[in-house]
Every structure is written in structure tokens, then in C-alpha cells.
Design a protein around this motif. Sequence first.
Motif, short mmCIF file in Angstrom:
data_model
loop_
_atom_site.label_atom_id
_atom_site.label_comp_id
_atom_site.label_asym_id
_atom_site.label_seq_id
_atom_site.Cartn_x
_atom_site.Cartn_y
_atom_site.Cartn_z
N ASP A 47 0.80 -1.32 0.11
CA ASP A 47 -0.03 -0.06 -0.14
C ASP A 47 0.87 1.25 0.06
O ASP A 47 1.43 1.51 0.85
CB ASP A 47 -0.79 -0.04 1.11
N SER A 49 -0.30 4.23 -0.90
CA SER A 49 -1.25 5.33 -0.74
C SER A 49 -0.81 6.84 0.05
O SER A 49 -0.83 7.73 -0.53
CB SER A 49 -2.72 5.02 -0.25
N ALA A 50 -0.22 6.40 1.08
CA ALA A 50 0.57 7.46 1.92
C ALA A 50 1.75 8.01 1.14
O ALA A 50 2.07 9.24 1.67
CB ALA A 50 1.06 6.87 3.21
N ILE A 51 2.46 7.32 0.31
CA ILE A 51 3.71 7.81 -0.18
C ILE A 51 3.66 7.68 -1.75
O ILE A 51 4.36 6.87 -2.26
CB ILE A 51 5.02 7.46 0.52
N HIS A 97 10.95 8.80 3.01
CA HIS A 97 10.49 8.17 2.33
C HIS A 97 11.18 6.58 2.08
O HIS A 97 10.26 5.56 2.11
CB HIS A 97 10.31 8.68 0.80
#
Length: 359
Positions: A47, A49-51, A97
Motif C-alpha cells: 500500500d 497510498s501514503a507516499i 520515504h
Amino acid sequence: MPRISTFDEAIADSAQFTKRHLLLGNGFSIGCRAEIFHYASLYAQADFSAIPEVQQAFEVLGTQDFEVVIRTLEAASKLLPFYAPESKVGAKRMIDHAEALKEILVSTIAANHPERPNDIFDDEFWACRRFLSHFLAGNQPGHVFSLNYDLLLYWTLMHDDVPEEGAPVNLSKNDSFGNDEDDPDTDYVVWQGETAAHSANIHFLHGAVHLFDAGSELQKYTWVRKGEPLVDQSREAIEAGKFPLFVAEGTSAQKKSKIRHHAYLYQCFKVLTANAGTGTHCFFVFGHSLAENDDHILKRLGRGKFRKMYVSLYGDPESEENKQIIARAQALAALRYERHPLEVVFFDAASANVWGEPE
């Protein structure tokens, strides 16, 4: 092109040495469940989606290998201040990141891991135990060093019931974890320190999803203590903000630095180094590409004193990937001093039948 032996031929040849040691790479886990443990599978399940920028980094670099992207982000963060000095925020963002990607990797492994040992067939476990018996059975068992984060090796070592046909396979499986002397009834066991580690022969060189650093101690989650599957325990811990002991740094030098700053990891590293320095021993490398991001481990083999290294190749020996493995193995042998030459033997990984005969 060197001759490719079978696994049985390699084992027979290695009988000349007093001990066999085994270094396991991700091919060990892929051979059991490729749809889960291959980097491409992990990438598909992750996932981002946050980065979302990180997913774009995978696409730009043309890879699904998490370590390649982590390594690139960390390297780029060091170069960016020189090429764009006004972009200090960008360099920090790359580092942030890279750290987030490490957490995504371990969370994805935990989330997509087989739920229970019962998800692996008995025949697969027994086949794997027979494979491991070449290194962990007998009067002078060797050591198994794993670079994998998953539970397959641990589950296999714990799967010691008797097969329907044939004799049980008894394995030496000391990993230097035991009761907490201050609280022996806890739901977990703790690393007993360097003294106990001298008798251990199972080593997770880069950590694992069931090993959690609690600051004052390293805890190993177990099913026996809590009566709850290890995968569930690991997921709960991660969701609660705890993070397993896990080495996913970008470069070999960064991995080595993390290993040196953690007592358990460094002890495992020293055990590997000591055995690589013993001339009467030999090493098998299974399921590893010998890529340079693990040079902190591989160069210890190259600079050791043991005389023979048996390296697995999967598939066509003429494939580009196998040609690279052959070249890297030969480069490790070239690191040796003349008085301690290293001979490399290549064997067919499939012939080891690690998880049983193909159907």
C-alpha cells in the motif's frame, strides 16, 4: 560455463569437511510460495497510498525490488543538496520515504504471510527438514544463516512431528533465545546474550518478523507461550507501533552499520565470520543472487579460509541472472589469499527438492 552438479552430488562431495554451513536467500522462501515471497508479489500487495511518489520511483527505475528503491532514495538524498541546494526539503523527504518504504516492506510481508503453519503441507515441511538435516543433524551439526524475514525457517524447525512414512528428522535448532530470568512466564522468550549465542546454530542475519527489539531486550514471539499464531502477534505489534528487528537498509555498508550497532545481529555476523575462517568447514549458498547489497556478508565468505563453497543456480545456467551469479561467485573466490584458495561448485537448486518433489 562451469559444470552444474546436482544437490546430492554436492552433498557427497562435501563429506570431506567436518561441518557444512548454509546461507539462505529469498529463493528459499520463493520456492515454497512464490506468489507471496517474490518481490513482484510483495510490490503488488503493498500500500503506497501514503507516499505515492515512491510508487512512481519503482516505475521510473523499472524495478519491483524494494531494496533497489530504498538504496536509490538514500543515495539521491545525499546528491540533491549539491545539484539543487535550495531543495533541502526534497532531500529530507527522500530519507523519510526510504524509511517509510522499509516499514511498508515488513508490513506487507506480515500482512500477506501464510496465516498458519497448517497452510504449508506436512510433506513440504518434512522435505524441508530433510534438506536442513544435511546442515543441522548428526554429531557435528553446522549453522544455518538466514537472510530472510519470514517465518518459514522457524516453522520448519518447529514442525517436528513424525511423518506417516519414514523416520523423523531430528534437527539441532538452538537460536539462543530462552526464558526471561526476571519474568519466566511472559508470552515471549528473550535473547540470552553472547554467552548463550556461542552454542546457537540458527541465525537470522537481517532480523525477522517475529523478533522485536524492546530496548532493554530482544524478544522472540512464540506460539507456545501465547497460544496465538505468530503472524497475528506480529501484525498486532506492528499495528500498535512496534517494529520488528529488520535490516532493509539500501547499501551493504548501511546494512553493516546497522548490524554492528545491534548486539544480536552483530553476534550472528561474528559467528558467520568465525566459521568462514575455519579451513575444515564448507558453505552452501541457497537461493541467493550474490548481489552486492549483501557484500557485508558475502565478502566474509570470500575472505575466509574454508576451502569450498557450493552455490545454487535456479533454471537455465545460461540465463543472464545465472551468469551474473557465476561471475559474482568467482569474484568472491578471487578475494582469497593464495594460501587459502576457495573452490566454487555450482549445483542445480531444483535438484535439492527443498519443499518436496515437483508435481
